[in-house]
Design an enzyme around this catalytic site. Sequence first.
Site, PDB file in Angstrom:
ATOM      1  N   THR A  35       0.827  -1.216   0.000  1.00  0.00           N
ATOM      2  CA  THR A  35       0.000   0.000   0.000  1.00  0.00           C
ATOM      3  C   THR A  35       0.858   1.261   0.000  1.00  0.00           C
ATOM      4  O   THR A  35       0.351   2.343  -0.251  1.00  0.00           O
ATOM      5  CB  THR A  35      -0.923   0.048   1.242  1.00  0.00           C
ATOM      6  OG1 THR A  35      -0.113  -0.075   2.417  1.00  0.00           O
ATOM      7  CG2 THR A  35      -1.939  -1.077   1.216  1.00  0.00           C
ATOM      8  N   GLY A  36       2.146   1.128   0.301  1.00  0.00           N
ATOM      9  CA  GLY A  36       3.040   2.292   0.283  1.00  0.00           C
ATOM     10  C   GLY A  36       3.605   2.494  -1.112  1.00  0.00           C
ATOM     11  O   GLY A  36       3.237   1.788  -2.058  1.00  0.00           O
ATOM     12  N   ASP A  56       8.963  -8.627   2.695  1.00  0.00           N
ATOM     13  CA  ASP A  56       7.664  -8.831   3.341  1.00  0.00           C
ATOM     14  C   ASP A  56       7.901  -9.219   4.803  1.00  0.00           C
ATOM     15  O   ASP A  56       8.678 -10.154   5.060  1.00  0.00           O
ATOM     16  CB  ASP A  56       6.917  -9.947   2.580  1.00  0.00           C
ATOM     17  CG  ASP A  56       5.432  -9.919   2.880  1.00  0.00           C
ATOM     18  OD1 ASP A  56       5.080  -9.985   4.068  1.00  0.00           O
ATOM     19  OD2 ASP A  56       4.653  -9.802   1.927  1.00  0.00           O
ATOM     20  N   LEU A  71       5.598  -0.813  11.563  1.00  0.00           N
ATOM     21  CA  LEU A  71       4.432  -0.122  10.978  1.00  0.00           C
ATOM     22  C   LEU A  71       3.815  -0.909   9.827  1.00  0.00           C
ATOM     23  O   LEU A  71       2.776  -0.508   9.292  1.00  0.00           O
ATOM     24  CB  LEU A  71       4.855   1.262  10.452  1.00  0.00           C
ATOM     25  CG  LEU A  71       4.788   2.444  11.426  1.00  0.00           C
ATOM     26  CD1 LEU A  71       5.640   2.218  12.651  1.00  0.00           C
ATOM     27  CD2 LEU A  71       5.228   3.737  10.727  1.00  0.00           C
ATOM     28  N   THR A  90       0.092 -10.495   8.063  1.00  0.00           N
ATOM     29  CA  THR A  90       1.036  -9.371   8.219  1.00  0.00           C
ATOM     30  C   THR A  90       1.105  -8.934   9.677  1.00  0.00           C
ATOM     31  O   THR A  90       2.191  -8.727  10.222  1.00  0.00           O
ATOM     32  CB  THR A  90       0.612  -8.199   7.309  1.00  0.00           C
ATOM     33  OG1 THR A  90       0.717  -8.623   5.955  1.00  0.00           O
ATOM     34  CG2 THR A  90       1.484  -6.982   7.528  1.00  0.00           C
ATOM     35  N   ASN A  97       7.909 -11.980  13.781  1.00  0.00           N
ATOM     36  CA  ASN A  97       9.228 -11.792  13.154  1.00  0.00           C
ATOM     37  C   ASN A  97       9.988 -10.601  13.738  1.00  0.00           C
ATOM     38  O   ASN A  97      11.190 -10.706  13.999  1.00  0.00           O
ATOM     39  CB  ASN A  97       9.075 -11.659  11.638  1.00  0.00           C
ATOM     40  CG  ASN A  97       8.841 -13.011  10.980  1.00  0.00           C
ATOM     41  OD1 ASN A  97       9.227 -14.044  11.533  1.00  0.00           O
ATOM     42  ND2 ASN A  97       8.199 -13.024   9.829  1.00  0.00           N
ATOM     43  N   TYR A 143      -8.295  -6.772  10.524  1.00  0.00           N
ATOM     44  CA  TYR A 143      -7.406  -5.696  10.986  1.00  0.00           C
ATOM     45  C   TYR A 143      -7.449  -5.605  12.514  1.00  0.00           C
ATOM     46  O   TYR A 143      -6.409  -5.648  13.178  1.00  0.00           O
ATOM     47  CB  TYR A 143      -7.864  -4.381  10.354  1.00  0.00           C
ATOM     48  CG  TYR A 143      -6.996  -3.184  10.674  1.00  0.00           C
ATOM     49  CD1 TYR A 143      -5.712  -3.074  10.148  1.00  0.00           C
ATOM     50  CD2 TYR A 143      -7.468  -2.150  11.485  1.00  0.00           C
ATOM     51  CE1 TYR A 143      -4.917  -1.963  10.427  1.00  0.00           C
ATOM     52  CE2 TYR A 143      -6.686  -1.043  11.762  1.00  0.00           C
ATOM     53  CZ  TYR A 143      -5.416  -0.949  11.236  1.00  0.00           C
ATOM     54  OH  TYR A 143      -4.633   0.145  11.513  1.00  0.00           O
TER      55      TYR A 143
HETATM   56  P1  NAD Z   1       0.121   2.786   4.926  1.00  0.00           P
HETATM   57  O1  NAD Z   1      -0.698   1.734   4.239  1.00  0.00           O
HETATM   58  O2  NAD Z   1       0.379   4.051   4.216  1.00  0.00           O
HETATM   59  O3  NAD Z   1       1.522   2.175   5.364  1.00  0.00           O
HETATM   60  C1  NAD Z   1       1.719   0.811   5.657  1.00  0.00           C
HETATM   61  C2  NAD Z   1       3.006   0.376   4.973  1.00  0.00           C
HETATM   62  O4  NAD Z   1       3.237  -1.013   5.269  1.00  0.00           O
HETATM   63  C3  NAD Z   1       2.937   0.478   3.442  1.00  0.00           C
HETATM   64  O5  NAD Z   1       4.096   1.096   2.951  1.00  0.00           O
HETATM   65  C4  NAD Z   1       2.841  -0.973   2.975  1.00  0.00           C
HETATM   66  O6  NAD Z   1       3.375  -1.174   1.684  1.00  0.00           O
HETATM   67  C5  NAD Z   1       3.606  -1.687   4.074  1.00  0.00           C
HETATM   68  N1  NAD Z   1       3.226  -3.102   4.205  1.00  0.00           N
HETATM   69  C6  NAD Z   1       1.974  -3.625   4.262  1.00  0.00           C
HETATM   70  N2  NAD Z   1       2.031  -4.955   4.395  1.00  0.00           N
HETATM   71  C7  NAD Z   1       3.363  -5.284   4.435  1.00  0.00           C
HETATM   72  C8  NAD Z   1       4.076  -6.502   4.543  1.00  0.00           C
HETATM   73  N3  NAD Z   1       3.437  -7.681   4.649  1.00  0.00           N
HETATM   74  N4  NAD Z   1       5.439  -6.473   4.544  1.00  0.00           N
HETATM   75  C9  NAD Z   1       6.102  -5.293   4.418  1.00  0.00           C
HETATM   76  N5  NAD Z   1       5.471  -4.104   4.296  1.00  0.00           N
HETATM   77  C10 NAD Z   1       4.121  -4.094   4.308  1.00  0.00           C
HETATM   78  O7  NAD Z   1      -0.570   3.039   6.338  1.00  0.00           O
HETATM   79  P2  NAD Z   1      -0.234   4.116   7.439  1.00  0.00           P
HETATM   80  O8  NAD Z   1      -1.427   4.962   7.587  1.00  0.00           O
HETATM   81  O9  NAD Z   1       1.080   4.750   7.186  1.00  0.00           O
HETATM   82  O10 NAD Z   1      -0.142   3.192   8.729  1.00  0.00           O
HETATM   83  C11 NAD Z   1       1.109   2.772   9.270  1.00  0.00           C
HETATM   84  C12 NAD Z   1       0.845   1.934  10.509  1.00  0.00           C
HETATM   85  O11 NAD Z   1       0.152   2.705  11.496  1.00  0.00           O
HETATM   86  C13 NAD Z   1      -0.004   0.687  10.250  1.00  0.00           C
HETATM   87  O12 NAD Z   1       0.499  -0.380  10.999  1.00  0.00           O
HETATM   88  C14 NAD Z   1      -1.368   1.083  10.758  1.00  0.00           C
HETATM   89  O13 NAD Z   1      -2.103  -0.037  11.210  1.00  0.00           O
HETATM   90  C15 NAD Z   1      -1.026   2.030  11.896  1.00  0.00           C
HETATM   91  N6  NAD Z   1      -2.115   2.996  12.137  1.00  0.00           N
HETATM   92  C16 NAD Z   1      -2.370   4.001  11.248  1.00  0.00           C
HETATM   93  C17 NAD Z   1      -3.428   4.873  11.493  1.00  0.00           C
HETATM   94  C18 NAD Z   1      -3.756   6.015  10.549  1.00  0.00           C
HETATM   95  O14 NAD Z   1      -4.714   6.767  10.816  1.00  0.00           O
HETATM   96  N7  NAD Z   1      -3.032   6.220   9.484  1.00  0.00           N
HETATM   97  C19 NAD Z   1      -4.226   4.712  12.637  1.00  0.00           C
HETATM   98  C20 NAD Z   1      -3.940   3.666  13.489  1.00  0.00           C
HETATM   99  C21 NAD Z   1      -2.869   2.812  13.255  1.00  0.00           C
END
Ligand code: NAD
Length: 319
Positions: A35-36, A56, A71, A90, A97, A143
């Site tokens: 998703t990044g 991953d 994250l 994940t 991990n 989630y």
């Molecule tokens: P985001 O989707 O922009 O970032 C998540 C990143 O993790 C992405 O770059 C994605 O490619 C990477 N990723 C996903 N699955 C993966 C895997 N299996 N292996 C390696 N990389 C993987 O989301 P975000 O908003 O930046 O959120 C970051 C973290 O903060 C997440 O864990 C999320 O649950 C937590 N969070 C975010 C919010 C918010 O409002 N944005 C609120 C609560 C918690």
Amino acid sequence: MKILITGGGGFIGSHLSERLLKEGHNVIILDNFHTGSRDNVRHLLDNHYLEIIRHDVVDPLPLEVDQIYNLACPASPIHYQRSPMKTVLTSVIGAINVLTLARDIHARVLQASTSEIYGSPLEHPQKEDYWGNVNTIGPRSCYDEGKRVAETLFFDFHREAGVDIRVARIFNTYGPRMCAYDGRVVSNLVLQALRNEPITIFGDGSQTRSFCYVDELVDGLIRLMNCAGFTGPVNLGNPDERSIKSVAELIIKLCDSKSEIVYREMPKDDPNRRKPDISLADRALNWRPKISLEEGLPKVIEYFRPISKTCAPPTKRPN
Ligand code: NAD
Ligand code: UDP
């Protein structure tokens, strides 16, 4: 220090990477770019203290670092419901991990947990000692339950193996570099307003959320990571609670938009109210956000303005 950020190519991870590089640390971004995007960190690529690894978190991580921010996880309902089994893997295998790595190399590890662990809360505002009200079998469960098990694993590794852990419960966060088509309320509504398209409100818009600007959230994560003898869990979020309807009206006003509000069916298990009690973060970390939505949203609007002129892929929110 040498710092690993799993999910460092995402929205929050890219801001965290930027800040830690500015502080002079060596940063390793580990991301599968599910998703990044590399675009989120393109402006950092010339920095010799940054390394990017496509990997991953479900696969073991052979690295030597001092601190780990975990994250990696899709965070928006559209993203995490697209492949729910992968979302659970994940969160759960990813946590095992990073914890195993932290145990083996004696690193400190911080988990990006979430307000979703409170589910559709029956207590308001939410305090860290509230155990939550979560559906185990609904569309959000991959989630919510994945993140709950991850918290359990963090505390089990801490008690059983002495791993140095930190757990942050992050509430809704917004800012530049949010993914444009992740269906989250801020990104969706800002793009709709800039395009003068109908603004979609799910339900009647009376449900609430509390929005924290990303720079302040990142500051809270760093404070937590570096606070001695404090594991959390600790809520990190802005307690300024707003109804979704009022957020829509504010976005229309700030974008000077001609958009009209349209009402759509409420997604299943959408939490009704959400507001963090941040007295613990205030006491333990001396952390309290100050940036209001009125100050933060214009930065997001400027970020999305050029994107709003490009072609939009379809965003279908699953029920
Ligand atoms: P985001 O989707 O922009 O970032 C998540 C990143 O993790 C992405 O770059 C994605 O490619 C990477 N990723 C996903 N699955 C993966 C895997 N299996 N292996 C390696 N990389 C993987 O989301 P975000 O908003 O930046 O959120 C970051 C973290 O903060 C997440 O864990 C999320 O649950 C937590 N969070 C975010 C919010 C918010 O409002 N944005 C609120 C609560 C918690
Ligand atoms: N929402 C909305 N219109 C949209 C997107 C979201 O009304 O176009 C609502 C959604 O139903 C929820 C709130 O805004 O009540 C926040 O949604 P988001 O997906 O941003 O975060 P989360 O539900 O995970 O807190």
